[in-house]
Structures are given as structure tokens and as C-alpha cells.
Motif scaffolding. Structure first.
Motif, mmCIF file in Angstrom:
data_model
loop_
_atom_site.group_PDB
_atom_site.id
_atom_site.type_symbol
_atom_site.label_atom_id
_atom_site.label_comp_id
_atom_site.label_asym_id
_atom_site.label_seq_id
_atom_site.Cartn_x
_atom_site.Cartn_y
_atom_site.Cartn_z
ATOM 1 N N LEU A 26 -32.891 24.004 18.123
ATOM 2 C CA LEU A 26 -33.271 24.368 19.289
ATOM 3 C C LEU A 26 -33.562 25.801 19.522
ATOM 4 O O LEU A 26 -34.491 26.270 20.339
ATOM 5 C CB LEU A 26 -32.357 23.857 20.545
ATOM 6 C CG LEU A 26 -32.552 22.546 21.154
ATOM 7 C CD1 LEU A 26 -31.606 22.248 22.243
ATOM 8 C CD2 LEU A 26 -34.031 22.357 21.642
ATOM 9 N N THR A 30 -34.587 16.361 21.545
ATOM 10 C CA THR A 30 -35.010 16.044 22.955
ATOM 11 C C THR A 30 -33.854 16.111 23.646
ATOM 12 O O THR A 30 -33.707 16.570 24.923
ATOM 13 C CB THR A 30 -36.186 15.074 23.096
ATOM 14 O OG1 THR A 30 -37.218 15.345 22.533
ATOM 15 C CG2 THR A 30 -36.368 14.659 24.619
ATOM 16 N N TYR A 82 -40.388 29.351 18.822
ATOM 17 C CA TYR A 82 -41.947 28.794 18.724
ATOM 18 C C TYR A 82 -42.490 28.767 20.021
ATOM 19 O O TYR A 82 -43.472 29.241 20.229
ATOM 20 C CB TYR A 82 -41.819 27.347 18.154
ATOM 21 C CG TYR A 82 -43.039 26.528 18.163
ATOM 22 C CD1 TYR A 82 -44.212 26.961 17.627
ATOM 23 C CD2 TYR A 82 -42.809 25.249 18.947
ATOM 24 C CE1 TYR A 82 -45.349 26.313 17.959
ATOM 25 C CE2 TYR A 82 -44.036 24.571 19.309
ATOM 26 C CZ TYR A 82 -45.356 25.020 18.684
ATOM 27 O OH TYR A 82 -46.410 24.292 18.811
ATOM 28 N N TRP A 83 -41.695 28.595 21.196
ATOM 29 C CA TRP A 83 -42.364 28.453 22.468
ATOM 30 C C TRP A 83 -42.748 30.008 23.007
ATOM 31 O O TRP A 83 -43.665 30.050 23.508
ATOM 32 C CB TRP A 83 -41.076 28.055 23.405
ATOM 33 C CG TRP A 83 -40.357 26.576 23.239
ATOM 34 C CD1 TRP A 83 -41.243 25.742 22.608
ATOM 35 C CD2 TRP A 83 -39.290 25.962 23.884
ATOM 36 N NE1 TRP A 83 -40.387 24.486 22.462
ATOM 37 C CE2 TRP A 83 -39.338 24.627 23.127
ATOM 38 C CE3 TRP A 83 -38.634 26.525 24.683
ATOM 39 C CZ2 TRP A 83 -38.215 23.731 23.782
ATOM 40 C CZ3 TRP A 83 -37.534 25.730 25.204
ATOM 41 C CH2 TRP A 83 -37.547 24.378 24.535
ATOM 42 N N LEU A 101 -41.025 16.527 22.115
ATOM 43 C CA LEU A 101 -40.319 17.162 20.963
ATOM 44 C C LEU A 101 -39.540 16.219 20.111
ATOM 45 O O LEU A 101 -38.837 15.493 20.551
ATOM 46 C CB LEU A 101 -39.257 18.188 21.879
ATOM 47 C CG LEU A 101 -38.394 19.010 21.235
ATOM 48 C CD1 LEU A 101 -38.878 19.860 20.118
ATOM 49 C CD2 LEU A 101 -37.462 19.542 22.047
ATOM 50 N N HIS A 155 -34.539 27.848 17.001
ATOM 51 C CA HIS A 155 -35.888 27.892 16.345
ATOM 52 C C HIS A 155 -37.356 27.205 17.149
ATOM 53 O O HIS A 155 -38.207 27.689 17.315
ATOM 54 C CB HIS A 155 -36.006 26.798 14.935
ATOM 55 C CG HIS A 155 -35.488 27.257 13.913
ATOM 56 N ND1 HIS A 155 -35.616 28.292 12.959
ATOM 57 C CD2 HIS A 155 -34.061 26.839 13.330
ATOM 58 C CE1 HIS A 155 -34.748 28.598 12.134
ATOM 59 N NE2 HIS A 155 -33.648 27.762 12.444
ATOM 60 N N GLU A 156 -36.957 26.080 17.928
ATOM 61 C CA GLU A 156 -37.981 25.687 19.053
ATOM 62 C C GLU A 156 -38.257 26.763 20.040
ATOM 63 O O GLU A 156 -39.230 27.029 20.605
ATOM 64 C CB GLU A 156 -37.540 24.445 19.552
ATOM 65 C CG GLU A 156 -37.610 23.090 18.739
ATOM 66 C CD GLU A 156 -38.902 22.774 18.077
ATOM 67 O OE1 GLU A 156 -39.878 22.940 18.962
ATOM 68 O OE2 GLU A 156 -39.109 22.733 16.975
ATOM 69 N N HIS A 157 -37.031 27.414 20.575
ATOM 70 C CA HIS A 157 -37.417 28.508 21.412
ATOM 71 C C HIS A 157 -38.299 29.541 20.950
ATOM 72 O O HIS A 157 -38.901 30.235 21.719
ATOM 73 C CB HIS A 157 -36.004 29.198 21.733
ATOM 74 C CG HIS A 157 -35.424 28.270 22.971
ATOM 75 N ND1 HIS A 157 -33.951 27.518 22.600
ATOM 76 C CD2 HIS A 157 -35.468 28.243 24.402
ATOM 77 C CE1 HIS A 157 -33.783 26.803 23.931
ATOM 78 N NE2 HIS A 157 -34.327 27.465 24.859
ATOM 79 N N TYR A 211 -46.944 20.720 22.332
ATOM 80 C CA TYR A 211 -46.667 19.501 21.997
ATOM 81 C C TYR A 211 -47.903 18.445 22.187
ATOM 82 O O TYR A 211 -47.825 17.413 23.080
ATOM 83 C CB TYR A 211 -45.444 18.762 22.514
ATOM 84 C CG TYR A 211 -44.194 19.503 22.047
ATOM 85 C CD1 TYR A 211 -43.897 20.226 20.620
ATOM 86 C CD2 TYR A 211 -43.451 20.415 23.061
ATOM 87 C CE1 TYR A 211 -42.853 20.698 20.613
ATOM 88 C CE2 TYR A 211 -42.295 21.055 22.751
ATOM 89 C CZ TYR A 211 -42.066 21.304 21.271
ATOM 90 O OH TYR A 211 -40.789 22.185 21.231
#
Length: 263
Positions: free
Chosen positions: A8, A96, A14-15, A90, A10-12, A77
Motif C-alpha cells: 500500500l 483492496t 503511485y497515487w 486495485l 508503494h500504491e500511495h 485504475y
């Protein structure tokens, strides 16, 4: 859990990198979390639906900003081609679930707003995510319970399907939420429960007992006998024959009177 939290993070990043490409759009990380959670949990069929969904987030009260965030989620996404979704998921599902449970734990006030007015397809989608998360994260079951309690009339029938398909632990939450329904809403709920059923047997017994207790005195005796019989079957299925006997006898007595009056 640690591995999912790392993913998560890493996803942050990316966001944040993705949002930076939108120029004037700037979101607090917590607002970004809530926006992505709403998109992943509920989804939307088009931009207008996404904007209505994001309106439950107080920080996105400005319509122009909400439109930009909706389009950002769509690009963040992308949905599968040919599908009915405007916002993709996600992946994998575990990320998710980790995101949704952590954000809803911080913002329990979002739960009633997110689940308000959902159609059956979206309700099943959202409840399935929480029920699946509850297999490993007990907090998700409490969140599902809050959702059902906030809007039982619209969510309990979808919850029946989710209980059978995903997580039997949701059954107790259905029973609790059903206590707030009137007879008119209880009957379609009872009719939606499959027979025979193991995970929903106690729910069916509770719902049919509630129906028999709340039917008006002037109710059609055929209907009353039918629900008494259903309650007797439900109690027998639970291995409670001593409780099943008197209600079944009452159903038989009503039907004998009807048969005598109209052979």
C-alpha cells in the motif's frame, strides 16, 4: 499484514505521482485514501455516478474538484474494456481489502453514507469485499454490521447472497439488522433465503418468527398458517423440535378450519 502495508505504501507513491500530473489538483493523503477507497469499494458506472459517490467525502464538496478527482480515479485504475464499470479495481484483492478496512476504521462515519441508496449489484460488490476481508480481518465484520444496520431495507437481501457465497459469519449481522424491519420488508427477505441452508438457518428461523409475531390480527389465515409452518420447518432444521411442534400444530389447526369451511 506487513507485506500488504508495504504494498500500500508503494500504491500511495503511485497515487501521488499520478495526481501530480493533474496540475492544480492537490489532495491531502487522507482525502486521497478515502477517494480511492470509495472507488474500489463501491465503484461507479460513469463519471456522474463517481461524482455522486465522492460527495460523501466532506473535503470534496466542491463540484469542480470532485469532477477532477473522479476523472483521476478513472485514469488511475482503468476499468476492463467492455465492462460496466467506470473505475477499475486495485489489484490484487487483498490490497483492496487492506485499504478499505484501514480507511473505514479511521472514518466509520463514511460507512452509512457509502452504502446509502446502493442498487443490488453495487451492494453485493461492496458487501463481498467486506465479507472477504473479514475472513482475515475481524474489523471488517464490524464494518459490514454497521452498513447493514444503517440501511437494512436495501442491504439485507444482497447480504443473504454474500453470506452464502463468501462468509457465513455475516449471518449474525443480518439477524441483528432484520430486527428493525417491518413485516412488509421481512417477507421478501425470508423469501430470498435459500432452503435448505446451513449458514442462514438461524437467520431464517429468526426472520420467520418475527413475521409470525408481527402479522396483524386480520391477516389472511392462509398466510398466517404458511408462515407458522415455515417457522416450524426452520426450527426443525436447527434441531429444536420442541419449539417447532407448537407452531406447526397451530398451522395445522388453522388449515383444518380452512378445509372444514371449504372442503
Amino acid at each position: 499484514g506487513d507485506a500488504l502495508d508495504r504494498l500500500l505504501q508503494h500504491e500511495h507513491r503511485y497515487w501521488q505521482a499520478s495526481l501530480a500530473g493533474w496540475g492544480a489538483v492537490s489532495l491531502d493523503p487522507d482525502v486521497m485514501d478515502r477517494a480511492v477507497t470509495a472507488g474500489c469499494l463501491i465503484g461507479a458506472a460513469d463519471q456522474a455516478a463517481a461524482m455522486r459517490l465522492l460527495a460523501v467525502i466532506e473535503d470534496l464538496s466542491d463540484g469542480q474538484l470532485r469532477g477532477k478527482v473522479a476523472r483521476w480515479l478513472h485514469d488511475l485504475y482503468p476499468p476492463p474494456r467492455g465492462g460496466e464499470e467506470w473505475i477499475g479495481q486495485l489489484q490484487p484483492d487483498l490490497i483492496t481489502e487492506q485499504l478499505v478496512v484501514s480507511v473505514l476504521n479511521r472514518h466509520r462515519e463514511l460507512i452509512p453514507a457509502l452504502f446509502a441508496g446502493l442498487d443490488e449489484v453495487r451492494a453485493r460488490r461492496a458487501l463481498t469485499i467486506l465479507a472477504r476481508a473479514a475472513l482475515t480481518q475481524p474489523a471488517a465484520l464490524d464494518q459490514a454490521r454497521d452498513a447493514l444496520a444503517a440501511n437494512p431495507a436495501h442491504l439485507l437481501i444482497p447480504a443473504v447472497a454474500v453470506t452464502t457465497e463468501t462468509n457465513p459469519a455475516l449471518a449474525a449481522a443480518i439477524t441483528d439488522a432484520a430486527a428493525a424491519l417491518d413485516t412488509a420488508a421481512l417477507i421478501p427477505l425470508a423469501e430470498a433465503i435459500p432452503y435448505p441452508t446451513v449458514p442462514l438457518a438461524a437467520v431464517y428461523a429468526a426472520v420467520t418468527r418475527q413475521i409470525t409475531a408481527t402479522l396483524p390480527p386480520a391477516a389472511d389465515p392462509v398466510e398466517r398458517a404458511g408462515w407458522l409452518h415455515a417457522l416450524g420447518v426452520a426450527l426443525s432444521q436447527l434441531g429444536r423440535p420442541a419449539e417447532a411442534l407448537p407452531v406447526t400444530e397451530e398451522a395445522v389447526a388453522i388449515r383444518r378450519e380452512l378445509a372444514a369451511a371449504s372442503p
